[in-house]
Design a protein around this motif. Structure first.
Motif, PDB file in Angstrom:
ATOM      1  N   LYS A   1     -18.784  39.219 -52.337  1.00 24.10           N
ATOM      2  CA  LYS A   1     -17.828  39.385 -53.440  1.00 24.10           C
ATOM      3  C   LYS A   1     -17.286  40.802 -53.456  1.00 24.10           C
ATOM      4  CE  LYS A   1     -17.282  38.865 -58.431  1.00 24.10           C
ATOM      5  NZ  LYS A   1     -17.969  38.597 -59.713  1.00 24.10           N
ATOM      6  N   GLU A   2     -18.179  41.781 -53.300  1.00 23.00           N
ATOM      7  CA  GLU A   2     -17.784  43.182 -53.232  1.00 23.00           C
ATOM      8  C   GLU A   2     -18.855  43.942 -52.455  1.00 23.00           C
ATOM      9  OE1 GLU A   2     -19.499  44.336 -57.642  1.00 23.00           O
ATOM     10  OE2 GLU A   2     -17.391  43.788 -57.410  1.00 23.00           O
ATOM     11  N   LEU A   3     -18.560  45.158 -52.048  1.00 22.22           N
ATOM     12  CA  LEU A   3     -19.462  45.891 -51.186  1.00 22.22           C
ATOM     13  C   LEU A   3     -20.811  46.149 -51.835  1.00 22.22           C
ATOM     14  CD1 LEU A   3     -19.737  47.233 -48.442  1.00 22.22           C
ATOM     15  CD2 LEU A   3     -18.862  49.343 -49.437  1.00 22.22           C
ATOM     16  N   SER A   4     -20.823  46.402 -53.150  1.00 22.14           N
ATOM     17  CA  SER A   4     -22.078  46.711 -53.832  1.00 22.14           C
ATOM     18  C   SER A   4     -23.042  45.535 -53.815  1.00 22.14           C
ATOM     19  CB  SER A   4     -21.808  47.136 -55.278  1.00 22.14           C
ATOM     20  OG  SER A   4     -21.203  46.068 -56.000  1.00 22.14           O
ATOM     21  N   ARG A   5     -22.525  44.303 -53.590  1.00 22.13           N
ATOM     22  CA  ARG A   5     -23.419  43.147 -53.510  1.00 22.13           C
ATOM     23  C   ARG A   5     -24.258  43.212 -52.235  1.00 22.13           C
ATOM     24  NH1 ARG A   5     -23.679  40.723 -58.473  1.00 22.13           N
ATOM     25  NH2 ARG A   5     -21.625  40.968 -59.432  1.00 22.13           N
ATOM     26  N   LEU A   6     -23.717  43.873 -51.209  1.00 19.17           N
ATOM     27  CA  LEU A   6     -24.448  43.990 -49.948  1.00 19.17           C
ATOM     28  C   LEU A   6     -25.430  45.155 -49.972  1.00 19.17           C
ATOM     29  CD1 LEU A   6     -21.699  43.311 -47.265  1.00 19.17           C
ATOM     30  CD2 LEU A   6     -23.784  41.993 -47.601  1.00 19.17           C
ATOM     31  N   ALA A   7     -24.958  46.351 -50.380  1.00 18.78           N
ATOM     32  CA  ALA A   7     -25.838  47.514 -50.276  1.00 18.78           C
ATOM     33  C   ALA A   7     -25.450  48.635 -51.216  1.00 18.78           C
ATOM     34  CB  ALA A   7     -25.829  48.035 -48.847  1.00 18.78           C
TER      35      ALA A   7
ATOM     36  N   LEU B   1     -14.290  39.929 -51.163  1.00 22.02           N
ATOM     37  CA  LEU B   1     -13.221  39.203 -51.840  1.00 22.02           C
ATOM     38  C   LEU B   1     -12.362  40.088 -52.740  1.00 22.02           C
ATOM     39  CD1 LEU B   1     -14.917  35.799 -52.746  1.00 22.02           C
ATOM     40  CD2 LEU B   1     -13.711  36.490 -50.677  1.00 22.02           C
ATOM     41  N   ASP B   2     -12.827  41.321 -53.016  1.00 18.00           N
ATOM     42  CA  ASP B   2     -12.004  42.239 -53.818  1.00 18.00           C
ATOM     43  C   ASP B   2     -11.037  43.032 -52.934  1.00 18.00           C
ATOM     44  OD1 ASP B   2     -13.692  43.919 -52.483  1.00 18.00           O
ATOM     45  OD2 ASP B   2     -14.486  44.930 -54.258  1.00 18.00           O
ATOM     46  N   ASN B   3     -10.986  42.681 -51.621  1.00 19.09           N
ATOM     47  CA  ASN B   3     -10.065  43.297 -50.650  1.00 19.09           C
ATOM     48  C   ASN B   3     -10.359  44.763 -50.349  1.00 19.09           C
ATOM     49  OD1 ASN B   3      -8.451  40.946 -50.305  1.00 19.09           O
ATOM     50  ND2 ASN B   3      -7.460  41.378 -52.271  1.00 19.09           N
TER      51      ASN B   3
ATOM     52  N   ARG C   1     -11.652  49.811 -43.068  1.00 15.44           N
ATOM     53  CA  ARG C   1     -13.033  50.296 -43.137  1.00 15.44           C
ATOM     54  C   ARG C   1     -13.152  51.547 -44.009  1.00 15.44           C
ATOM     55  NH1 ARG C   1     -15.894  48.332 -38.413  1.00 15.44           N
ATOM     56  NH2 ARG C   1     -14.488  47.124 -37.105  1.00 15.44           N
ATOM     57  N   ALA C   2     -12.064  51.983 -44.620  1.00 17.14           N
ATOM     58  CA  ALA C   2     -12.045  53.276 -45.313  1.00 17.14           C
ATOM     59  C   ALA C   2     -13.075  53.355 -46.435  1.00 17.14           C
ATOM     60  CB  ALA C   2     -10.648  53.541 -45.864  1.00 17.14           C
ATOM     61  N   ILE C   3     -13.087  52.357 -47.320  1.00 16.83           N
ATOM     62  CA  ILE C   3     -14.020  52.400 -48.448  1.00 16.83           C
ATOM     63  C   ILE C   3     -15.449  52.278 -47.965  1.00 16.83           C
ATOM     64  CG2 ILE C   3     -14.670  51.296 -50.618  1.00 16.83           C
ATOM     65  CD1 ILE C   3     -12.026  52.742 -50.713  1.00 16.83           C
ATOM     66  N   PHE C   4     -15.649  51.395 -47.003  1.00 14.82           N
ATOM     67  CA  PHE C   4     -16.999  51.230 -46.443  1.00 14.82           C
ATOM     68  C   PHE C   4     -17.475  52.558 -45.868  1.00 14.82           C
ATOM     69  CE2 PHE C   4     -20.368  50.015 -43.700  1.00 14.82           C
ATOM     70  CZ  PHE C   4     -20.873  48.836 -44.216  1.00 14.82           C
ATOM     71  N   GLY C   5     -16.612  53.235 -45.130  1.00 15.59           N
ATOM     72  CA  GLY C   5     -16.973  54.516 -44.540  1.00 15.59           C
ATOM     73  C   GLY C   5     -17.275  55.568 -45.588  1.00 15.59           C
ATOM     74  N   LEU C   6     -16.541  55.550 -46.695  1.00 17.72           N
ATOM     75  CA  LEU C   6     -16.777  56.513 -47.769  1.00 17.72           C
ATOM     76  C   LEU C   6     -18.161  56.315 -48.377  1.00 17.72           C
ATOM     77  CD1 LEU C   6     -15.813  58.737 -49.657  1.00 17.72           C
ATOM     78  CD2 LEU C   6     -14.774  56.970 -51.105  1.00 17.72           C
ATOM     79  N   TYR C   7     -18.484  55.044 -48.688  1.00 17.77           N
ATOM     80  CA  TYR C   7     -19.818  54.754 -49.220  1.00 17.77           C
ATOM     81  C   TYR C   7     -20.892  55.179 -48.221  1.00 17.77           C
ATOM     82  CZ  TYR C   7     -18.571  52.039 -53.393  1.00 17.77           C
ATOM     83  OH  TYR C   7     -18.136  51.652 -54.621  1.00 17.77           O
ATOM     84  N   ALA C   8     -20.687  54.830 -46.964  1.00 16.06           N
ATOM     85  CA  ALA C   8     -21.673  55.150 -45.937  1.00 16.06           C
ATOM     86  C   ALA C   8     -21.849  56.660 -45.801  1.00 16.06           C
ATOM     87  CB  ALA C   8     -21.237  54.552 -44.600  1.00 16.06           C
ATOM     88  N   TRP C   9     -20.752  57.411 -45.908  1.00 21.07           N
ATOM     89  CA  TRP C   9     -20.826  58.863 -45.803  1.00 21.07           C
ATOM     90  C   TRP C   9     -21.647  59.441 -46.948  1.00 21.07           C
ATOM     91  CZ3 TRP C   9     -19.256  62.988 -48.878  1.00 21.07           C
ATOM     92  CH2 TRP C   9     -19.306  64.245 -48.267  1.00 21.07           C
TER      93      TRP C   9
END
Length: 493
Positions: free
Chosen positions: A74-80, A103-105, A114-122
């Motif tokens: 559903k969103e990235l926070s659901r994963l990690a 699903l929130d795009n 991958r920008a938001i994912f990379g920001l969280y990962a950083w």
């Protein structure tokens, strides 16, 4: 596309259970619109800050094994919301080829988002790096107390309550012998062959590793010859990882290592250890740069598969396994370089002389014209069948979403559909390749022109060899089996 759905809620309260149903409905709609296949649903009722989520771990392992192509959340926070998990999932997406879509795009790795994912990962990486530095400080403090912290003690030693003790077997004598042989002028590989031939257990076998091999290797000998623990000194913090996300290990400067002199009994004297280091350095400086010979990485042993090694004194090649481990492992498979050159040049000239360009092109062109018409009809039929199966797959996901069939029933039917699709795709690929046969006449013409040029050559160059030859297998009696990159001209007639 096969997709896996991950759903998580924090508690098992009634309103959270309703959220699970709502999330599931959203995913079914998304999958139906895409025309994808549902591999399975992974569901956890747990906080996102913990990695102790059994179904998330199962999802990660299944993704690493490429059981599906896409993970839907559903969103990235659901994963990690955990640094370690975040990078494990990021690594999976980038290296195993499994995509992630929320699903929130916010994240869609198929489209390169991958920008938001990379920001969280950083952000997680920075915190993990700080934690790692604190752990290293604690480890260094413990190391200064003089306890061995490695998981496996050096060959010849055993460890008890953090202290190294000499083993009561033949392994300490093997260590001393390795140092003596090296000082007598033997190389790493030569020493390894001697120990293998005499049947001494390898360090991996002594440590009872599950992947332990039967043979000693030169790299193992070199590592033992540079291990200061054999002098009785406890040397810790010799290596470190580059960063929390890069596990490649690098050597730590000597003044930054933790060294406890005379922490345990020595196997090798300091004089012998220092003599080996000096001898190793002098041999390194004198060693000439290795020349790559014509058939290197082209000629292989037909029995063990090892690449053949060039020996200057024999003006030819021998099996690498035989050279490294001796005749009890594999025989020589000797072949002269000039003899191999002559065979290949002879083949090229023979084919060139037998090639009649006009006749070959005419026959191929006639066959290609008839075949193209048949290929077009067959391809159209295959496309219709694939379209029909795709519609059936969409229909199944609708039945699953409306609870008319169970997930088990869905999987049972989808296996058969996927099997049919896979067979049709293989058939389509084969037809598409065959349809390109119209280019064979051009290929034959160019082949003849090149072969005519090759006939004028008096020697076989590396460029020509790699353009024509895929691989050479040499049997025990020295007979070569040459695998060319193209079929002989007669194959096209």
């Amino acid at each position: 596309m096969r997709c896996a759905v991950y759903i998580r809620v924090s508690t098992d309260k009634e309103e959270q259970k309703k959220s699970l149903d709502n999330q599931q409905a959203l995913f079914f709609k998304f999958i139906e619109e895409k025309g994808w296949e549902l591999y399975g649903i992974y569901q956890d009722v747990e906080s996102g800050t913990t990695d102790k989520r059994p179904n998330l771990q199962r999802l990660i392992e299944d993704a690493k094994q490429r059981k599906f192509d896409v993970i839907l959340a559903k969103e990235l926070s659901r994963l990690a919301r955990n640094g370690k998990l975040s990078y494990e999932i990021k690594d999976m997406a980038e290296r195993s080829g499994t995509h992630i879509i929320t699903l929130d795009n916010a994240v869609n790795t198929i489209e390169g988002n991958r920008a938001i994912f990379g920001l969280y990962a950083w952000i997680y990486e920075q915190e993990s790096q700080r934690t790692s530095e604190r752990i290293k400080t604690v480890f260094r403090t413990q190391a200064q107390k003089g306890k061995f912290k490695g998981s496996i003690p050096p060959y010849g030693y055993t460890v008890e309550e953090g202290k190294l003790y000499i083993r009561n077997d033949e392994s300490p004598d093997v260590v001393r012998r390795i140092y003596r042989l090296y000082l007598e002028g033997k190389g790493f590989d030569s020493i390894a062959r001697t120990l293998t031939r005499e049947g001494f257990p390898t360090p991996a076998q002594v440590a009872s590793k599950s992947n332990s091999g039967l043979y000693w290797h030169g790299t193992t000998i070199k590592k033992m010859l540079t291990n200061p623990h054999y002098t009785g000194d406890l040397v810790l913090c010799r290596e470190t990882t580059l960063s929390v996300t890069n596990k490649v290990r690098q050597q730590v400067a000597k003044d930054a290592q933790v060294i406890i002199p005379n922490a345990h009994a020595s196997i090798v004297s300091r004089e012998d250890f220092e003599a080996v280091q000096k001898h190793m350095e002098s041999r390194k400086k004198k060693r000439p740069k290795c020349k790559k010979h014509l058939f290197t990485n082209v000629a292989y042993c037909a029995d063990c598969g090892q690449s053949l090694w060039y020996l200057k004194n024999r003006k030819g090649y021998v099996c690498g396994t035989h050279r490294r481990h001796g005749k009890h492992v594999c025989s020589q498979h000797t072949i002269k370089e000039d003899a191999l050159k002559a065979i290949i040049l002879g083949d090229i000239r023979s084919w060139t002389e037998s090639l009649n360009q006009k006749d070959v092109v005419g026959r191929v062109e006639a066959k290609a014209s008839t075949a193209r018409k048949q290929f077009t009809k067959q391809l159209e039929a295959v496309d219709k069948q694939l379209q029909k199966l795709s519609e059936q797959r969409k229909g199944l996901i609708r039945l699953l979403a409306s609870d008319k069939i169970t997930e088990e029933e869905y999987k049972e039917v989808i296996v058969e559909i996927n099997s049919n699709i896979e067979q049709l795709q293989v058939k389509k690929s084969a037809l598409s390749t065959a349809e390109q046969s119209k280019g064979i006449d051009v290929m034959i013409t160019r082949m003849k022109e090149e072969l005519q040029r090759f006939m004028k050559l008096k020697d076989l160059t590396s460029d020509i060899l790699h353009r024509l030859v895929e691989r050479i297998l040499v049997t025990a009696d020295g007979t070569p089996q040459i695998i060319y990159r193209f079929a002989p001209p007669s194959a096209f007639l």
